[in-house]
Every structure is written in C-alpha cells, then in structure tokens.
Design a protein around this motif. Structure first.
Motif, short mmCIF file in Angstrom:
data_model
loop_
_atom_site.label_atom_id
_atom_site.label_comp_id
_atom_site.label_asym_id
_atom_site.label_seq_id
_atom_site.Cartn_x
_atom_site.Cartn_y
_atom_site.Cartn_z
N LYS A 74 0.83 -1.22 0.00
CA LYS A 74 0.00 0.00 0.00
C LYS A 74 0.86 1.26 0.00
O LYS A 74 0.47 2.29 -0.57
CB LYS A 74 -0.94 -0.02 1.21
N ARG A 87 -9.34 -2.17 -5.09
CA ARG A 87 -10.53 -1.54 -5.65
C ARG A 87 -10.22 -0.21 -6.33
O ARG A 87 -11.04 0.33 -7.07
CB ARG A 87 -11.58 -1.31 -4.55
N ASP A 88 -9.04 0.36 -6.08
CA ASP A 88 -8.65 1.61 -6.73
C ASP A 88 -8.25 1.42 -8.18
O ASP A 88 -8.08 2.39 -8.91
CB ASP A 88 -7.48 2.26 -5.96
N HIS A 138 -1.79 1.57 -6.66
CA HIS A 138 -2.89 0.61 -6.76
C HIS A 138 -2.31 -0.72 -7.24
O HIS A 138 -1.18 -0.79 -7.71
CB HIS A 138 -3.97 1.08 -7.73
N ASP A 168 -9.36 -3.04 -0.43
CA ASP A 168 -9.67 -1.65 -0.74
C ASP A 168 -8.62 -1.04 -1.67
O ASP A 168 -8.95 -0.22 -2.55
CB ASP A 168 -9.79 -0.81 0.54
N HIS A 169 -7.37 -1.41 -1.49
CA HIS A 169 -6.30 -0.91 -2.36
C HIS A 169 -6.51 -1.45 -3.78
O HIS A 169 -6.30 -0.74 -4.76
CB HIS A 169 -4.94 -1.36 -1.82
N ARG A 209 -17.78 -0.10 0.04
CA ARG A 209 -16.90 1.06 0.24
C ARG A 209 -17.70 2.31 0.53
O ARG A 209 -18.79 2.51 0.02
CB ARG A 209 -16.03 1.33 -1.00
N THR A 210 -17.15 3.16 1.38
CA THR A 210 -17.73 4.47 1.61
C THR A 210 -16.77 5.51 1.07
O THR A 210 -15.60 5.55 1.47
CB THR A 210 -17.95 4.71 3.11
N ASN A 211 -17.23 6.32 0.14
CA ASN A 211 -16.34 7.30 -0.49
C ASN A 211 -16.30 8.60 0.30
O ASN A 211 -17.24 8.94 0.97
CB ASN A 211 -16.81 7.57 -1.92
N TRP A 217 -16.63 -9.44 6.39
CA TRP A 217 -16.03 -8.71 5.27
C TRP A 217 -16.32 -9.49 3.99
O TRP A 217 -16.64 -10.67 4.05
CB TRP A 217 -14.51 -8.52 5.49
N PRO A 218 -16.25 -8.85 2.83
CA PRO A 218 -15.99 -7.43 2.59
C PRO A 218 -17.25 -6.60 2.79
O PRO A 218 -18.36 -7.08 2.66
CB PRO A 218 -15.56 -7.40 1.13
N SER A 251 -19.31 -4.13 -7.15
CA SER A 251 -17.86 -4.28 -7.10
C SER A 251 -17.31 -4.61 -8.49
O SER A 251 -17.86 -5.43 -9.22
CB SER A 251 -17.45 -5.38 -6.13
#
Length: 295
Positions: free
Chosen positions: A79, A129-130, A84, A126-127, A293-295, A289-290, A188
């Motif tokens: 990370k 997902r970028d 990404h 999450d990384h 995501r919250t932006n 999980w998962p 997703s």
C-alpha cells in the motif's frame, strides 16, 4: 492475450521459482510492473537482476507467508509503494513431509496455501478496488477432488498425510474463491477466480514432501500426456491475470479448457461459510467482510 501491459501492476506471490517465475518474466517482458513475493532473498535478487532489460519492471518483496504478521507487513509495504494493484495473484504453494506449525501455531500447509491468501486479500481489497479493472486470482489444483474439509480437525492433528494436507488446502482455495465472489458487493468491479495450472512435476512445490509423495509425483510425471510444462502452466496463469476474457468472469474454477465444475463440496454454501468464519477466527479478523466502500 493482451500484449501491452505497461499500465498494469501485478502482485504475484510464489514468483521466484517454477512456473510463477516464468509468468513473472513473461508479464514484465510485456511491460507490466510485477511485484514478486517469495521467501528466498537470493532467488529474488537473481530474478530482478536477470530481468533488468525487460520492457517492464520486476521488484522483489521478501516474505514468509506462513507468518500472519509478515503477511500484514507485506500488505502495508504494498500500500505504501504502489498507488494501486491491478491484479492480486496468489501462486505461492507449500507441501511438507511431516506436520509442522507456522509461527502462529497453525498447520503450515493450511497457513501458507489458504490463510495467507485469505488474510492478504482482506488487507489489500480496498487498495485493489482503486484499480480500473481489478482481479484476484488464486492458484488451486485439480487434486482438490480427493479432499474433504473436516472442520473438527481442519489442521490435521490426527493422522497427518502431506498429500491430503495439500489437497485439502486446494479445496479451501476454491471454496474461498466462490464465497468471496458471493460476498463482494453487486457494484464491485473486482473479479475473483482460481486456476488449475496443470500437473507440473518440474516445480519445487513438493521438495519438502514425504518420500512417498515425491515418488508419486516423479512416477506421474513420466506418464505420457500427464505432465504440464512450466511454460504451459505459466501461460494458463497469465490468461486469468490479464486476458480480456476474464475481465468480467468471476467466481470460477478454471482448468485447461476454461471454467469447470469443482467438487460439490467446494460450492456448498454451508461448507463455504463455515470455512470463511473459521479462517477469519484463525487470522483474527471480523468475519463480516468485505463491506461496501464508503467514499
């Protein structure tokens, strides 16, 4: 298959030897940035040196995936060093001749082959997902067909057999792949699949296995039409990593002829959920999980 991979960053465990090493070089040859994870620092350094003139880049990250703290440290490094990850590929595999435990007190084949991917995906999802088209690929095996998951003795404390332990870990890989796909939010972009690379006796996978297992591997490798070359296995792995046809396919077990049906136990929802919850407990993460995501 896509020829120009100059925009791809691929994290590949088990990339310092066997067909993983072949795949790492091929991917870098096509321009990818390949972050290779392995235990042997000298093999990693040699790989980086020998790949210095390729179109892409190979970077080596030394890590013993048997240790959960090392897996977490690896995730933190990734990370920090990479904006990404386009592809998270779990290709590291282990088979040992007698029962051993990881630094965390877990049967080591289960720890490396199943729990390390479980935890690393948890830490890096999450990384991942970028990325615009993120993929997770796990190297499984058709040997899973001889296994069953005994949840009363998941770590094989009663009557250890190296081939059974390996087969059980590969069954866990497939059940985890299907369950993760089922749990990912509908919106997703992440795809998750697992692949049977073929029977590749020329790898070092069974170097620590029992004499019986090593003899069986050697004999099977002599049977015409049974063995798969390292290059063929690497090609199969790369297809799932970068080929457009697997950009939108998810939750599949892929063999030599494309998606195939694994054993019913791998798809059984009760089995999958119990394995997921036990895995979460063994690596110390919440089982829910998962999450979206919250932006």
């Amino acid at each position: 298959m896509t020829d120009d991979l100059s925009d791809r960053t691929i994290l590949l465990t088990g990339g310092t030897s066997g067909f993983g090493r072949v795949a790492a070089v091929d991917l870098a040859h096509r321009g990818a940035t390949v972050a290779v994870v392995g235990r042997d620092e000298s093999m990693g350094a040699t790989l980086v040196e020998q790949s210095s003139d390729l179109a892409g880049t190979i970077a080596f990250h030394q890590a013993d995936l048997a240790s959960q703290s090392t897996v977490r440290s690896l995730a933190a490094t990734v990370k920090h060093e990479y904006d990404h990850i386009d592809v998270l590929a779990h290709n590291a595999g282990l088979s040992v001749g007698s029962r051993r435990e990881s630094p965390d007190g877990i049967e080591i084949t289960l720890a490396v082959n199943h729990l390390a991917p479980y935890l690393l995906i948890y830490e890096l999802l999450d990384h991942l997902r970028d990325a615009p088209n993120p993929r997770v690929v796990i190297t499984a095996s058709d040997i899973h067909r001889r296994a069953t998951l005994d949840f009363d003795d998941l770590q094989l404390t009663d009557g250890y057999d190296s081939l059974d332990a390996y087969a059980r870990s590969k069954l866990a890989n497939i059940a985890f792949t299907i369950e993760l796909d089922d749990r990912l939010p509908d919106d997703s972009a992440v795809t998750v699949n697992c692949v049977h690379p073929g029977f590749v006796p020329s790898t070092d996978l069974f170097r620590e296995a029992s004499l019986r297992t090593r003899l069986l591997v050697r004999i099977a490798g002599l049977v015409p039409g049974v063995a798969t070359s390292k290059q063929a296995a690497a090609d199969r792995l790369q297809t799932l990593l970068v080929d457009p046809q697997y950009g939108s396919v998810s939750g599949q077990y892929v063999g030599s002829d494309g998606p195939a049906d694994p054993t019913p136990e791998a798809t059984n929802q009760v089995v999958r959920r119990r394995l997921w919850e036990m895995s979460a407990e063994l690596v110390g993460v919440p089982p829910d999980w998962p999450t979206p995501r919250t932006n």
